[in-house]
Design a protein around this motif. Structure first.
Motif: not given
Length: 351
Positions: A136-140, A236-239
């Motif tokens: 999980v990557l988060r920018l906000y 944000d996204t999940k890979l």
């Protein structure tokens, strides 16, 4: 032809929504003998998609195959909420477009199948050995009610999250100091953890994690630039990742779709985010479904809400692609059988 406007999209969903939801599931099709090559295979029925795999489902080179069948189901908080017309085709096209942008860095487990359209809801891929965590990557720091969210941890007073120190001056829906990698376990009850937890539990090595992390940060930047030009920002996204038969780490399942990635819409004149009725950034992702009121007895969306979600999904894919959405209007089972037969024929498995 230009993009469909909202009125056209609403008419499409109203006129054909029931039709594209009709038809037997892949499990029913196999049991009815419609696809004899898949008889005896294992079927995994997930929340929003089904997978078919088995000892007999291999390429001529012995590479194990996994067929993934997208559905129109939608879920939030680990609960089924309803069936959204065209959702399967929207996500298929969304995934296809994003994978083309990032597969040079993240790799891909998918087989290239001639004549299979980008809106086909069947994906043929190598059956990878999954690496058991969600990347999980988060920018906000998006407001979210999910237990694994950074927002919920920050709200409870925690100032460390997945190994990152959180400053006190963060604000709900505000930008984070940097793009944060915040892995989550894959279990019945997901848990946000530090990378060290993954190493200690033998889920992956430090070197493997750094490869996944660094490549994911690179492609997040690519999607950020792509989306910004379209008037949206990935929040944000999940890979998810797995090892292929060569031992290489490649991305698996969907990438940067509406179900796996939160996007907010920019006001192109002001440069700020468009706001919804609650004064929050307008979300173009599955996130806005979480904010809907579900039936108190069934926990489901109403038919009217399902159509509303379908319209939002179609609007978003048009924003992302910059092109008019051209769906296949046949019932689901017709589309499934045709796509599966194309795949099996190309892979030399058609009887």
């Amino acid at each position: 032809m230009g993009l469909m406007d909202r009125q056209e999209i609403e008419a499409l969903v109203k006129d054909y929504g029931s039709r594209v939801n009709e038809g037997r599931t892949i499990k029913e099709l196999i049991n009815d003998g419609e696809i004899p090559e898949l008889k005896g295979c294992q079927i995994y029925e997930g929340k929003v998609s089904n997978c078919v795999y088995g000892d007999t489902l291999k390429t001529n080179d012995g590479i194990p195959i996994r067929l993934m069948y997208r559905s129109n189901r939608v879920s939030t908080h680990d609960q089924h909420r309803g069936t959204i017309p065209f959702k399967d085709q929207v996500l298929a096209l969304n995934h296809h477009l994003m994978l083309e942008l990032v597969k040079g860095i993240l790799g891909s487990s998918q087989f290239k199948i001639p004549d299979l359209t980008p809106t086909s809801t069947v994906i043929a891929a190598e059956n990878l050995s999954p690496i058991q965590f969600e990347n999980v990557l988060r920018l906000y720091m998006a407001e979210s009610s999910t237990s694994t969210s950074l927002y919920q941890h920050w709200l409870s007073g925690e100032r460390e999250f997945c190994g990152h120190k959180l400053p006190n001056n963060l604000s709900p829906n505000g930008k984070l100091p940097y793009l944060m990698d915040t892995p989550s376990t894959k279990a019945k009850n997901d848990e946000s953890v530090s990378p060290q937890y993954l190493f200690d539990k033998g889920i992956c090595t430090e070197q493997e994690y750094m490869e996944i992390r660094n490549n994911s940060i690179l492609v997040f930047g690519i999607i950020l630039e792509h989306d910004r030009k379209k008037g949206m920002i990935p929040v944000d996204t999940k890979l998810e990742h797995g090892r292929n038969h060569k031992g290489e780490i490649v991305v698996m399942d969907e990438v940067f779709t509406l179900d796996s990635t939160r996007r907010w819409k920019l006001d192109l004149e002001s440069g700020s985010f468009e706001l919804d009725e609650q004064g929050r950034p307008k979300s173009y992702s599955k996130e806005f479904v979480r904010g809907m009121k579900f039936d108190s007895k069934t926990g489901l969306l109403s038919p009217k809400q399902e159509l509303e979600v379908a319209v939002r999904y179609i609007e978003t894919i048009q924003h992302i692609s910059g092109k008019r959405f051209e769906p296949d209007l046949r019932p689901r089972d017709e589309r499934i059988v045709e796509s599966t037969n194309l795949i099996l024929k190309h892979l030399g498995l058609k009887k």
